[in-house]
Scaffold this motif. Structure first.
Motif, PDB file in Angstrom:
ATOM      1  N   ILE A  19      -4.272  -6.712 -10.647  1.00 30.80           N
ATOM      2  CA  ILE A  19      -4.946  -7.067  -9.395  1.00 30.80           C
ATOM      3  C   ILE A  19      -4.354  -8.379  -8.873  1.00 30.80           C
ATOM      4  N   ILE A  20      -4.050  -8.382  -7.562  1.00 28.17           N
ATOM      5  CA  ILE A  20      -3.427  -9.556  -6.950  1.00 28.17           C
ATOM      6  C   ILE A  20      -4.274  -9.997  -5.750  1.00 28.17           C
ATOM      7  N   SER A  21      -4.451 -11.302  -5.579  1.00 27.59           N
ATOM      8  CA  SER A  21      -5.189 -11.804  -4.415  1.00 27.59           C
ATOM      9  C   SER A  21      -4.469 -11.373  -3.139  1.00 27.59           C
ATOM     10  N   ASN A  22      -5.239 -10.940  -2.156  1.00 25.10           N
ATOM     11  CA  ASN A  22      -4.636 -10.412  -0.917  1.00 25.10           C
ATOM     12  C   ASN A  22      -5.502 -10.783   0.280  1.00 25.10           C
ATOM     13  N   ARG A  23      -5.811 -12.064   0.395  1.00 20.94           N
ATOM     14  CA  ARG A  23      -6.709 -12.528   1.457  1.00 20.94           C
ATOM     15  C   ARG A  23      -6.161 -12.138   2.833  1.00 20.94           C
ATOM     16  N   ALA A  24      -6.989 -11.470   3.618  1.00 15.70           N
ATOM     17  CA  ALA A  24      -6.648 -11.033   4.977  1.00 15.70           C
ATOM     18  C   ALA A  24      -5.353 -10.214   5.006  1.00 15.70           C
ATOM     19  N   SER A  25      -5.074  -9.478   3.930  1.00 14.04           N
ATOM     20  CA  SER A  25      -3.879  -8.624   3.829  1.00 14.04           C
ATOM     21  C   SER A  25      -2.584  -9.393   4.054  1.00 14.04           C
ATOM     22  N   LYS A  26      -2.572 -10.690   3.720  1.00 13.28           N
ATOM     23  CA  LYS A  26      -1.355 -11.478   3.939  1.00 13.28           C
ATOM     24  C   LYS A  26      -0.273 -11.157   2.907  1.00 13.28           C
ATOM     25  N   PHE A  27      -0.678 -10.712   1.749  1.00 13.46           N
ATOM     26  CA  PHE A  27       0.317 -10.384   0.714  1.00 13.46           C
ATOM     27  C   PHE A  27       0.803  -8.955   0.869  1.00 13.46           C
ATOM     28  N   LEU A  28      -0.119  -8.041   1.112  1.00 10.53           N
ATOM     29  CA  LEU A  28       0.229  -6.617   1.144  1.00 10.53           C
ATOM     30  C   LEU A  28      -0.598  -5.919   2.218  1.00 10.53           C
ATOM     31  N   ALA A  29       0.080  -5.130   3.060  1.00 11.29           N
ATOM     32  CA  ALA A  29      -0.631  -4.396   4.118  1.00 11.29           C
ATOM     33  C   ALA A  29      -0.063  -2.987   4.206  1.00 11.29           C
ATOM     34  N   GLY A  30      -0.677  -2.156   5.033  1.00  9.21           N
ATOM     35  CA  GLY A  30      -0.227  -0.782   5.226  1.00  9.21           C
ATOM     36  C   GLY A  30       1.262  -0.745   5.566  1.00  9.21           C
ATOM     37  N   GLY A  31       2.043   0.044   4.846  1.00 15.20           N
ATOM     38  CA  GLY A  31       3.491   0.113   5.059  1.00 15.20           C
ATOM     39  C   GLY A  31       4.269  -0.623   3.982  1.00 15.20           C
ATOM     40  N   ASP A  32       3.557  -1.448   3.203  1.00 17.14           N
ATOM     41  CA  ASP A  32       4.217  -2.194   2.109  1.00 17.14           C
ATOM     42  C   ASP A  32       4.241  -1.406   0.805  1.00 17.14           C
ATOM     43  N   SER A  33       3.583  -0.266   0.772  1.00 18.58           N
ATOM     44  CA  SER A  33       3.574   0.540  -0.453  1.00 18.58           C
ATOM     45  C   SER A  33       4.990   0.834  -0.921  1.00 18.58           C
ATOM     46  N   GLY A  34       5.208   0.669  -2.205  1.00 19.86           N
ATOM     47  CA  GLY A  34       6.540   0.892  -2.765  1.00 19.86           C
ATOM     48  C   GLY A  34       7.271  -0.404  -3.052  1.00 19.86           C
ATOM     49  N   SER A  35       6.712  -1.526  -2.545  1.00 17.56           N
ATOM     50  CA  SER A  35       7.348  -2.830  -2.796  1.00 17.56           C
ATOM     51  C   SER A  35       7.284  -3.158  -4.278  1.00 17.56           C
ATOM     52  N   LEU A  36       8.330  -3.827  -4.745  1.00 14.73           N
ATOM     53  CA  LEU A  36       8.344  -4.298  -6.128  1.00 14.73           C
ATOM     54  C   LEU A  36       7.746  -5.703  -6.163  1.00 14.73           C
ATOM     55  N   MET A  37       6.828  -5.950  -7.076  1.00 14.05           N
ATOM     56  CA  MET A  37       6.269  -7.296  -7.260  1.00 14.05           C
ATOM     57  C   MET A  37       7.050  -7.969  -8.383  1.00 14.05           C
ATOM     58  N   VAL A  38       7.553  -9.171  -8.098  1.00 16.10           N
ATOM     59  CA  VAL A  38       8.355  -9.899  -9.088  1.00 16.10           C
ATOM     60  C   VAL A  38       7.759 -11.280  -9.308  1.00 16.10           C
TER      61      VAL A  38
END
Lengths: 116, 368
Positions: free
Chosen positions: B309-328
């Motif tokens: 689980i990652i903090s995502n306040r106001a979808s600033k980290f991840l939003a619709g269309g970002d699926s598939g991104s690699l988190m490093v």
């Protein structure tokens, strides 16, 4: 006569002293026992995650930290906070605090746009 | 008889003590009315006092742009410290900021440098949606070439590059490459050999002719039966940088790392570009509902276990269309992969642990 009057008072004082000391020792004993035998929080989550997920409005549960940044807790993700969920979700489980976190619905994050 | 009377007296006093204790507890609770978090709120004033006292020292720290009083993810009043994500080493700077100051909690927020709003800043933004000249970098818009149905087209992110038996594949999500499982709105289901395009249909007005084929789908059906939302596409020779470079991140380490709470992470994705956050939870059990095609009906609800689980306040980290991104991990050079991002809400994001994803395919990261 004098003895008869003093006895109940002494009995009350003694009882209160005994009660307060026994409550204290119970808390300490329980705390020590818990710290000696407390399960790993991940095992607690594994044992209870299905129960949490079965509550309508709950979408997830995970291991997080309290706002102090160091105390482990379980965070229960809910679509929205309701009185029902506050009642259904325990404040703690197997010695670990349980916090409600309003996450909303968790969706796959593909995007879409109208084709016309 | 006398003993009975004594016992009654004792019970009476104990009961009265308990009742008084309860009453005093509720009276105390009633003295704490909920107040709006304005300057007038005593709690806000307390934290402001600590913030004002701590600000000179905080501002002297590298990459710190400012401080404020706000709320953390759990709604507690906290000292916010803004760290420049374009600074020399924002991750290291953030790590050096104490978690609490003068008895108050401290929350780090990454931000671009503050600018006066009169003049637009010179644009140096990297586009994550534009059609690239091949070989392309990843962290870019992409998806299944035929992902169009029910009056919509869909897409996500071509996240990273993996290899298996000497062959390179683009790694993304099942629901980006393979999730069309009914012929319904487009008379087609995803099939091995179908093209994966860059950019995705959503960034070329739903017209695949305006995109380029960069890989071909390899159907693995990670869902419904496995614990990852992952899919791979075999690279079309010459279409993807063989070093696996990701826009605004660069090349990766071939090693991976497990997530840990408060770990600083970043990702490069189609919608929010390069963004940073921190891991806020581990071992999550999460239910996610999936559609059976683009804008289609519900196919199934999957319950994942062991998620990040990652903090995502106001979808600033991840939003619709970002699926598939690699988190490093958030380090400057050759970061190690941590997770495959696939779902979330406006407050938190969810990633599959990368070890489980790679194990599912029998693959390794392409990296240094």
């Amino acid at each position: 006569m004098y003895k008869v009057r003093i006895c109940p008072l002494l009995a009350v004082i003694l009882l209160l002293i005994v009660c307060s000391s026994s409550i204290g020792s119970q808390v300490n004993q329980t705390g020590q026992k818990e710290s000696m035998t407390q399960k790993d929080i991940n095992a607690v989550l594994k044992d209870h995650d299905k129960e949490f997920l079965a509550i309508p409005g709950v979408v997830g549960v995970y291991v997080g930290l309290l706002p102090d940044g160091k105390t482990p807790c379980l965070k229960v993700m809910v679509i929205q906070e309701t009185e029902y969920l506050k009642r259904r979700i325990p404040k703690s489980i197997e010695g670990y605090p349980v916090l409600i976190e309003v996450s909303g619905v968790i969706r796959p994050l593909k995007d879409r746009t109208p084709s016309n | 008889m006398k003993a009975n009377q004594s016992m009654k007296t004792v019970l009476g006093i104990v009961s009265a003590t308990l009742v008084l204790s309860f009453l005093s507890f509720f009276a105390f609770a009633a003295e704490l009315p909920e107040q709006a978090l304005s300057h007038a709120n005593p709690r806000v004033q307390e934290v402001m006092g600590a913030q004002e006292a701590a600000t000179p020292d905080l501002m002297a720290m590298p990459d710190v742009l400012g401080t404020a009083v706000g709320q953390d993810d759990s709604g507690e009043v906290t000292i916010l410290v803004y760290v420049n994500l374009e600074g020399k080493n924002p991750a290291a700077s953030a790590r050096n900021i104490p978690r609490s100051l003068r008895g108050e909690s401290v929350t780090v927020e990454f931000t671009e440098p503050f600018r006066a709003l009169g003049k637009p800043a010179p644009s140096t933004k990297v586009s994550h949606t534009a059609k690239q000249t091949p070989p392309i970098q990843l962290g870019t818009s992409g998806g299944w070439r035929y992902d169009l149905a029910n009056g919509y087209c869909c897409g996500g992110t071509l996240g990273s590059l993996v290899q298996k038996d000497g062959t390179q594949y683009i790694l993304s999500n099942y629901h980006v490459f393979e999730s069309d499982i009914v012929s319904g709105g487009n008379s087609k289901v995803a099939t091995t050999g179908d093209f994966i395009i860059q950019p995705g249909l959503i960034d070329v007005s739903c017209n695949a002719a305006n995109a380029q084929n960069v890989a071909t789908v390899v159907i693995n059906k990670s869902l419904l039966n496995s614990n990852v939302d992952a899919s791979i596409g075999q690279v079309v020779p010459g279409m993807v940088q063989t070093d696996g470079a990701i826009l605004e991140i660069g090349t990766l380490s071939k090693e991976i790392v497990a997530a840990s709470i408060n770990q600083l992470v970043k990702k490069s994705g189609r919608t929010t570009g390069l963004s940073r956050s921190k891991v806020s939870g581990l071992n999550a059990t999460v239910s996610v509902a999936y559609d059976n095609e683009c804008a289609g009906g519900e196919a199934f609800t999957k319950t994942f276990t062991g998620q990040i689980i990652i903090s995502n306040r106001a979808s600033k980290f991840l939003a619709g269309g970002d699926s598939g991104s690699l988190m490093v991990e958030d380090v400057a050079t050759n970061p190690r992969a941590v997770g495959l991002l696939f779902a979330g809400s406006s407050t938190l994001a969810v990633a599959n642990p990368i070890a489980e994803v790679l194990s599912f395919f029998g693959a390794t990261m392409v990296g240094q």
